[in-house]
Every structure is written in C-alpha cells, then in structure tokens.
Enzyme design. Structure first.
Site, PDB file in Angstrom:
ATOM      1  N   GLY A  52       6.377  -9.068   1.413  1.00 22.63           N
ATOM      2  CA  GLY A  52       6.468 -10.327   2.141  1.00 22.63           C
ATOM      3  C   GLY A  52       7.870 -10.523   2.670  1.00 22.63           C
ATOM      4  O   GLY A  52       8.787  -9.794   2.295  1.00 22.63           O
ATOM      5  N   TYR A  80       8.482  -6.592  -1.851  1.00 18.51           N
ATOM      6  CA  TYR A  80       8.867  -7.878  -2.471  1.00 18.51           C
ATOM      7  C   TYR A  80       8.226  -8.008  -3.854  1.00 18.51           C
ATOM      8  O   TYR A  80       8.853  -8.489  -4.803  1.00 18.51           O
ATOM      9  CB  TYR A  80       8.431  -9.042  -1.573  1.00 18.51           C
ATOM     10  CG  TYR A  80       8.570 -10.399  -2.244  1.00 18.51           C
ATOM     11  CD1 TYR A  80       9.811 -11.015  -2.362  1.00 18.51           C
ATOM     12  CD2 TYR A  80       7.453 -11.056  -2.776  1.00 18.51           C
ATOM     13  CE1 TYR A  80       9.944 -12.244  -2.990  1.00 18.51           C
ATOM     14  CE2 TYR A  80       7.575 -12.289  -3.407  1.00 18.51           C
ATOM     15  CZ  TYR A  80       8.823 -12.885  -3.506  1.00 18.51           C
ATOM     16  OH  TYR A  80       8.946 -14.092  -4.136  1.00 18.51           O
ATOM     17  N   GLU A 167       0.247   1.520   1.733  1.00 13.32           N
ATOM     18  CA  GLU A 167      -0.961   1.142   2.475  1.00 13.32           C
ATOM     19  C   GLU A 167      -0.929   1.513   3.950  1.00 13.32           C
ATOM     20  O   GLU A 167      -1.953   1.539   4.602  1.00 13.32           O
ATOM     21  CB  GLU A 167      -1.212  -0.367   2.313  1.00 13.32           C
ATOM     22  CG  GLU A 167      -0.201  -1.296   2.985  1.00 13.32           C
ATOM     23  CD  GLU A 167       1.075  -1.565   2.162  1.00 13.32           C
ATOM     24  OE1 GLU A 167       1.370  -0.759   1.264  1.00 13.32           O
ATOM     25  OE2 GLU A 167       1.769  -2.550   2.445  1.00 13.32           O
ATOM     26  N   ASP A 222     -21.856  -7.787  14.782  1.00 10.95           N
ATOM     27  CA  ASP A 222     -21.976  -8.671  13.619  1.00 10.95           C
ATOM     28  C   ASP A 222     -23.307  -9.426  13.604  1.00 10.95           C
ATOM     29  O   ASP A 222     -24.026  -9.416  12.613  1.00 10.95           O
ATOM     30  CB  ASP A 222     -20.828  -9.698  13.579  1.00 10.95           C
ATOM     31  CG  ASP A 222     -19.464  -9.034  13.599  1.00 10.95           C
ATOM     32  OD1 ASP A 222     -19.394  -7.844  13.244  1.00 10.95           O
ATOM     33  OD2 ASP A 222     -18.485  -9.698  13.979  1.00 10.95           O
ATOM     34  N   LYS A 360     -14.682  -5.765   9.376  1.00  9.40           N
ATOM     35  CA  LYS A 360     -15.522  -5.299  10.491  1.00  9.40           C
ATOM     36  C   LYS A 360     -16.038  -3.870  10.297  1.00  9.40           C
ATOM     37  O   LYS A 360     -17.199  -3.580  10.557  1.00  9.40           O
ATOM     38  CB  LYS A 360     -14.698  -5.365  11.778  1.00  9.40           C
ATOM     39  CG  LYS A 360     -15.456  -5.064  13.021  1.00  9.40           C
ATOM     40  CD  LYS A 360     -15.700  -6.325  13.768  1.00  9.40           C
ATOM     41  CE  LYS A 360     -16.536  -6.151  14.995  1.00  9.40           C
ATOM     42  NZ  LYS A 360     -16.892  -7.471  15.533  1.00  9.40           N
TER      43      LYS A 360
END
Ligand code: XMP
Length: 504
Positions: A52, A80, A167, A222, A360
């Site tokens: 962060g 952080y 990540e 969707d 998604k």
C-alpha cells in the site's frame, strides 16, 4: 475457508486474490482495517497483508487488527505488509532514503517459501521504506544486491514477509512463491470451476425454491452465463433480451441460438422503434445514454408487469463491483458501469447475484462448463448503449446500418487473421463528417469511419493496438468496397488517457 487478503491500498491487491484463485485456492479481499470478526467469518486458512502507499511512520497508516497474528494461521506480508509486521514484532523500519522501483534479482534465498527455485530469481520491487533490523528470532530468507532484507520469516516460519511483489507478472516465479505459501499454510485447493459451479447451483436452488426469477440479458458474457446458470439450476426463470436496435450485425440471432437450446426461457422484446424515436434529434452523448437507460427500464418494467409476479431479479454483479462498494483502500480507483445489470431498486425485487465472488475470467470458465459458445464467451466488451455511442451525433437507422456492416467487416477480418484475441476491444465509429473521394471519374462524398483497437487489462487504461499495416490496409480497402457509403477509413492512435476507448 479462504485466504484472506487484507487490502492496504496497493494497486495490486486484486491481483493477489486472483493469483491464489488461479492456484485453485479461494481468496477474498477485505479492507485492511477489517474487524477480527469479519476476518474470522471467512474462516481464514492463511492471511496476506497487502502492500500500500502508506508508510509505517505515518500515524494514520491503516493497520490490521493485531488479533490476526493470534488466529493460528500463517501470515504473509507483502511490501507495506512486511514492514508493518517487522515493526509490530519489535523490529525497526528505516524511512526511505530513495525508493527502489523496478526489477531486481534475488541472489540468495532459502526456506520453504522459495522451495523449487534456483539460480537468480527476478522480482519486482516498488517501495520506499525498508526493514533495517529484524524482530528477535526472525531471519532474512532472501536478499538482493541492493536490498539485504528482501524476505524474512519468524522462527517457526509461520509469519513471512516479502519486500517484492510476487503477484505481478514482472516477478516471473511469483506464482510459485505464492504456491509455496499455500503449501506451507496447508491451504485447501478446491476452488475449481466445477466446484464453484456446483456451489452456485446449490445456492440458487436453495434460495429460489419454487419462486420465479427475472433477468435481463444483454448478449454479453456475464448475463448470458447467468441465464445458463438459472436454466441449469432448473429454477423458474424468464430472461428478457431487449432489442433496442443498437445491436451489432446478427447479435440478436446469435444470443437466441446460444441460449434457447440450453434451456433458457428467453423473451426477445423488439423495441427498436421506441428507442430510435426517443433518440431522434438528440446529439449529446450523455443525453443519449440517459434516454437509452430510461427507455430500457420502461420496456423491462412492462415485461415484468405482464409476465410477473417475480420474487427475484438476477444480476451478473462481479467481485470487483462488490469490493468497490465495500470500500477497500484501493477500491476508489475502480470504475463502475451502468450496464443492463444496473436496474433500479424501485423495481422491488430481491436480488440474486450468484457471481458476486467471481472475477471476470472465472465467469468465463463457468461459461465454458455451461456450454456458452465461444462467440459470446470470448467476446470483446460492448457498451450497454450499443452502437448509439458509436454513431457520433444524431442516430438514424441509415447510419446504424452503415456502421453495423462496417463493424462486422472489421471484426470478421480480425478473426480471420487471428488477431481478435490479441486485442482487448475492437470497434468502428461512424463520424458525422463526410469527405470527398473519387470513384471512377466521379467525385463522391462519403462518411468517415474510424477503426479503433486497443490493448488493455481492465479497460481503465488502454493503448492503441499495433495491428499489422498489411492487415489495416486490407480492412481499409474492403470497407469502402463493401459499404459504399463510407469514403474514408482512419485508424485511431489515441491511448487512454487522454482518450477514452469509446468516442462518446
Ligand atoms: P471508455 O470509453 O470509458 O470505456 O474508455 C471503457 C469501457 O467501458 C465501456 N463503456 C460502457 N459500457 N455503458 C457500458 O455498459 C456505457 O455507457 C459505456 N461507456 C463505455 C467501453 O466499451 C469500454 O469497454
């Protein structure tokens, strides 16, 4: 059971949760300051403290409930998150001399977090503060040339911290590092599309019972997948597809062909005339959107009244929308959209949102299991107001028809050349200006058509797609030949920002 990611505002927080899900571990995001109760209600198997923008020296910096360290589950602090842990357990953090940003190589590393890795491991750094002195009993488990404290762990190896970002794709072995964390935490890996589908089917059946469900389908992935889910669950449903006359070539047939054979009760409402007459004489883009949204609700309400009563309204709300409305730290950046899903509460239904925990790409995986054809499953995004915001200025049936044919040619050629999946979104825009041209000996005035193709991750920012010149050349030759009302074809080189993807 979940890997709970506490969000301290990193732009990468969502990626952390997505990566764990790629590894088939269910992961949720909660605000960094979530209460212990909230965290426990997710039955955490492991906890991640995200990065962060804050500094541990900032008195207002968000801090996790210290109870997270007493839950008996492993905790991984990223950036952080690591600095916070180091300070919390009695170590010392050094205020930034200068920020370290970009690629770095782990030269030495050890322990279960790095199991299976060897050689130099490239990682992505993006931080200012750094850990200067470790808490008692902790040790360094990785270092880079510039950074002697790139990863740390406590004595038992239950609390770990990494200064880099495992990540992001710039940390090529990041997924393996996260997988190692799951392994050392003993996290269950049951988040497969099949198990998610089963859980959603059970939830829908239990909640709906013998009641009736209404939903709007737009032809996008969707809402189409949602309709298939209701059909597969065997609940009493009605899927309403409003043809507002602003659709692409063949779209309505495509939706009917995809959904009906799979058991969806589909009602197609032809409301073209109503939409087009409401849009007559309207030039302003936001006014067009407002009229389309309003007319849509009127048409939908009329169907609901005639076919009702319905107890539930099903919507394809996705996890990013849920995170956004829950207001995590990083959430403010996420843009909301007025899709067909955004029907007003005044309709008085109970909401059914089976995809509220899905990203998604996970909906696309579910769609595959439910048999949604790839033409819809892998389709580029298409705005709710349809071609109305791609015919610049006043919309008319004639212009829509011109655009529809040109758009279809562009997209078909992209598919023929294997380029469709390379771009995030491709579209054509019809400008209200005519320019001069010659065909034979004759001077002619034709419309200008803009081709736009962009690369993007989520539509928030975008770059124009570097489509091959030969391909663009072919499109530019074919379009005026097949759609003679178009005299000129141009390619849009604007990125977002400063441009938007759509032209209106
Ligand atoms: P912009 O033009 O804002 O578009 O860069 C970003 C993404 O959103 C889509 N878009 C819309 N979708 N209703 C929608 O449902 C709208 O009014 C709307 N405007 C833009 C656009 O197609 C792109 O994918």
């Amino acid at each position: 059971m979940a890997v709970v990611v506490l969000d301290f505002g990193s732009q990468y927080t969502r990626l952390i949760a997505r990566r764990f899900r790629e590894l088939r571990a269910y992961s949720v995001i909660l605000p960094g300051t979530a209460s212990l109760n909230e965290i426990q209600s997710q039955r955490p198997e492991a906890i991640v403290l995200s990065g962060g923008p804050s500094s541990v020296f900032d008195p207002d910096a968000p801090r996790p409930d210290p109870g997270v360290f007493a839950l008996g589950v492993p905790v991984l602090g990223i950036c952080y998150g690591m600095q916070y842990m180091a300070q919390h357990f009695g170590g010392e953090v050094k205020r930034a001399g200068r920020a370290e940003y970009g690629k770095a190589s782990l030269l030495r590393f050890e322990g279960p977090l790095f199991s299976g890795l060897s050689g130099e491991v490239q990682v992505w750094m993006s931080h200012a503060d750094a850990v200067l002195r470790l808490p008692e009993g902790w040790r360094v488990i990785a270092e880079t040339d510039e950074n002697p404290v790139a990863a740390i762990q406590d004595q038992e190896g239950r609390f770990l911290g990494v200064q880099f970002h495992p990540e992001v794709s710039h940390t090529p072995k990041g997924l393996e590092i996260l997988e190692n964390f799951l392994a050392l935490a003993g996290v269950s890996r049951e988040w497969t599309p099949g198990s998610v589908l089963e859980a959603m089917l059970t939830e829908v059946r239990e909640r709906v019972g013998k009641d009736r469900v209404l939903l709007a389908v737009s032809g996008g992935v969707d809402s189409s997948t949602l309709a298939l889910l209701l059909a597969r669950a065997g609940v009493d449903h009605l899927a309403v597809f409003v043809d507002h006359g602003l659709l692409r070539l063949g779209e309505r047939d495509e939706v009917e062909r995809a959904l009906r054979p799979l058991g969806v009760r589909l009602r197609v409402v032809d409301a073209k005339d109503r939409f087009l007459s409401a849009l007559k004489g309207v030039f302003d883009p936001e006014e067009k959107r407002r009229i389309i949204g309003h007319t849509f609700i009127e048409v939908f309400k009329a169907v609901a009244g005639k076919e009702g009563p319905f107890r539930f309204l099903a919507q394809g709300t996705l996890y990013p929308d849920v995170i956004e409305s829950a207001g995590g730290y990083g959430a403010a950046k996420i843009k909301s959209h007025h899709n067909v899903g955004g029907l007003p509460e005044e309709l008085g239904f109970e909401l059914l949102e089976p995809f509220r925990y899905l990203f998604k790409d996970e909906v696309r995986e579910i769609a595959l299991l439910l048999g949604l054809p790839d033409t819809i499953r892998l389709r580029h995004p298409f705005p709710g107001p349809g071609l109305a915001i791609r015919v610049l200025g006043e919309v008319s049936e004639e212009k829509l028809e011109v655009l529809r044919r040109a758009d279809d040619l562009f997209v078909s050629l992209l598919k023929d050349h294997g380029l469709y999946d390379e771009v995030w979104q491709a579209l054509a825009v019809l400008l209200p200006v005519r320019s001069v041209g010659v065909t034979g000996d004759e001077r002619r005035y034709g419309y200008t058509l803009v081709l736009r193709a962009v690369t993007s991750v989520d539509g928030m920012t975008a770059d124009w797609a570097r489509l091959p010149h030969d391909f663009l050349d072919e499109v530019a030759r074919q379009i005026p030949r097949r759609v003679p009302q178009i005299g000129r074809v141009v390619y849009d080189l604007t990125s977002k920002p400063p441009g938007t993807i759509e032209w209106e």
